[in-house]
Design a protein around this motif. Structure first.
Motif, PDB file in Angstrom:
ATOM      1  N   GLU A 167       0.802  -1.210   0.000  1.00 48.26           N
ATOM      2  CA  GLU A 167       0.000   0.000   0.000  1.00 48.26           C
ATOM      3  C   GLU A 167       0.842   1.271   0.000  1.00 48.26           C
ATOM      4  OE1 GLU A 167      -2.783  -0.141   3.183  1.00 48.26           O
ATOM      5  OE2 GLU A 167      -3.633  -2.037   2.532  1.00 48.26           O
ATOM      6  N   ARG A 168       2.169   1.162   0.003  1.00 48.65           N
ATOM      7  CA  ARG A 168       3.038   2.321   0.085  1.00 48.65           C
ATOM      8  C   ARG A 168       3.346   2.945  -1.268  1.00 48.65           C
ATOM      9  NH1 ARG A 168       7.908   0.338   3.844  1.00 48.65           N
ATOM     10  NH2 ARG A 168       6.670  -0.931   5.232  1.00 48.65           N
ATOM     11  N   GLY A 169       2.792   2.465  -2.332  1.00 51.77           N
ATOM     12  CA  GLY A 169       3.091   3.000  -3.656  1.00 51.77           C
ATOM     13  C   GLY A 169       3.722   1.930  -4.522  1.00 51.77           C
ATOM     14  N   VAL A 170       4.681   2.338  -5.355  1.00 49.41           N
ATOM     15  CA  VAL A 170       5.343   1.399  -6.265  1.00 49.41           C
ATOM     16  C   VAL A 170       6.183   0.418  -5.460  1.00 49.41           C
ATOM     17  CG1 VAL A 170       6.957   1.198  -8.189  1.00 49.41           C
ATOM     18  CG2 VAL A 170       5.384   3.131  -8.087  1.00 49.41           C
ATOM     19  N   VAL A 171       6.077  -0.840  -5.814  1.00 43.38           N
ATOM     20  CA  VAL A 171       6.791  -1.906  -5.114  1.00 43.38           C
ATOM     21  C   VAL A 171       7.528  -2.760  -6.133  1.00 43.38           C
ATOM     22  CG1 VAL A 171       6.508  -3.959  -3.678  1.00 43.38           C
ATOM     23  CG2 VAL A 171       5.086  -1.968  -3.264  1.00 43.38           C
ATOM     24  N   ALA A 172       8.783  -3.069  -5.843  1.00 40.43           N
ATOM     25  CA  ALA A 172       9.555  -4.001  -6.667  1.00 40.43           C
ATOM     26  C   ALA A 172       9.342  -5.407  -6.117  1.00 40.43           C
ATOM     27  CB  ALA A 172      11.034  -3.633  -6.627  1.00 40.43           C
ATOM     28  N   HIS A 173       8.949  -6.324  -6.984  1.00 39.05           N
ATOM     29  CA  HIS A 173       8.789  -7.729  -6.603  1.00 39.05           C
ATOM     30  C   HIS A 173      10.033  -8.463  -7.085  1.00 39.05           C
ATOM     31  CE1 HIS A 173       4.641  -6.171  -6.824  1.00 39.05           C
ATOM     32  NE2 HIS A 173       4.553  -6.821  -5.680  1.00 39.05           N
ATOM     33  N   ILE A 174      10.840  -8.917  -6.130  1.00 37.47           N
ATOM     34  CA  ILE A 174      12.161  -9.466  -6.434  1.00 37.47           C
ATOM     35  C   ILE A 174      12.217 -10.930  -6.020  1.00 37.47           C
ATOM     36  CG2 ILE A 174      14.631  -9.205  -6.019  1.00 37.47           C
ATOM     37  CD1 ILE A 174      14.057  -6.272  -5.272  1.00 37.47           C
ATOM     38  N   THR A 175      12.818 -11.770  -6.880  1.00 37.54           N
ATOM     39  CA  THR A 175      13.033 -13.181  -6.565  1.00 37.54           C
ATOM     40  C   THR A 175      14.532 -13.443  -6.541  1.00 37.54           C
ATOM     41  OG1 THR A 175      10.971 -13.778  -7.676  1.00 37.54           O
ATOM     42  CG2 THR A 175      12.526 -15.563  -7.225  1.00 37.54           C
ATOM     43  N   PHE A 176      14.989 -14.030  -5.457  1.00 33.88           N
ATOM     44  CA  PHE A 176      16.398 -14.368  -5.278  1.00 33.88           C
ATOM     45  C   PHE A 176      16.560 -15.870  -5.476  1.00 33.88           C
ATOM     46  CE2 PHE A 176      15.342 -10.690  -2.763  1.00 33.88           C
ATOM     47  CZ  PHE A 176      16.373  -9.809  -3.044  1.00 33.88           C
ATOM     48  N   HIS A 177      17.551 -16.262  -6.290  1.00 28.62           N
ATOM     49  CA  HIS A 177      17.798 -17.681  -6.582  1.00 28.62           C
ATOM     50  C   HIS A 177      19.190 -18.067  -6.095  1.00 28.62           C
ATOM     51  CE1 HIS A 177      14.336 -17.680  -9.330  1.00 28.62           C
ATOM     52  NE2 HIS A 177      14.776 -16.500  -9.709  1.00 28.62           N
ATOM     53  N   GLY A 178      19.276 -19.214  -5.456  1.00 34.51           N
ATOM     54  CA  GLY A 178      20.551 -19.771  -5.025  1.00 34.51           C
ATOM     55  C   GLY A 178      20.514 -21.263  -5.205  1.00 34.51           C
ATOM     56  N   GLY A 179      21.054 -21.757  -6.336  1.00 34.97           N
ATOM     57  CA  GLY A 179      20.960 -23.186  -6.632  1.00 34.97           C
ATOM     58  C   GLY A 179      19.499 -23.570  -6.778  1.00 34.97           C
ATOM     59  N   PRO A 180      19.065 -24.646  -6.116  1.00 35.66           N
ATOM     60  CA  PRO A 180      17.664 -25.062  -6.234  1.00 35.66           C
ATOM     61  C   PRO A 180      16.718 -24.251  -5.347  1.00 35.66           C
ATOM     62  CG  PRO A 180      18.850 -26.609  -4.851  1.00 35.66           C
ATOM     63  CD  PRO A 180      19.868 -25.616  -5.374  1.00 35.66           C
TER      64      PRO A 180
END
Length: 105
Positions: free
Chosen positions: A24-37
């Protein structure tokens, strides 16, 4: 007694209005972090607020729906090199991401 009850209720109301969910704070970055499986997701507001990841996996790639290359900073325990496009980065050497801070364009 009545005054203290009113004070507590008033403070609770103020605190409840200040604590907004990240979406609800405005623009949001949706980030996915990958480390091996393994992988995990994090929503980060683009208001310059650092967001702790609270995850210790050694991250080697990062994907997002936002320009993370130019508008986000990734805190790591050691030196890092981030290479890639605006929405897909390779982390070298792979390591945990401690926190993320993003800004609006």
């Amino acid at each position: 007694m009545q005054f203290s009850n009113l004070l507590i209720a008033g403070l609770g109301l103020i605190a409840g209005t200040q604590a907004q969910p990240v979406e609800e704070r405005g623009v949001v970055a949706h980030i996915t972090f990958h480390g091996g499986p393994a992988s995990y997701k994090l929503s980060v507001p683009t208001d310059g607020t650092p967001v702790a990841t609270n995850n210790g996996i050694s991250v080697d790639t990062i994907d997002a729906d936002y320009n993370i290359r130019d508008l986000c900073k990734f805190a790591t325990p050691g030196p890092q090199t981030l290479v890639g496009s605006t929405t897909h980065l390779t982390v070298g050497p792979p390591q945990p991401i401690l926190s993320v801070t993003c800004w609006a364009s």
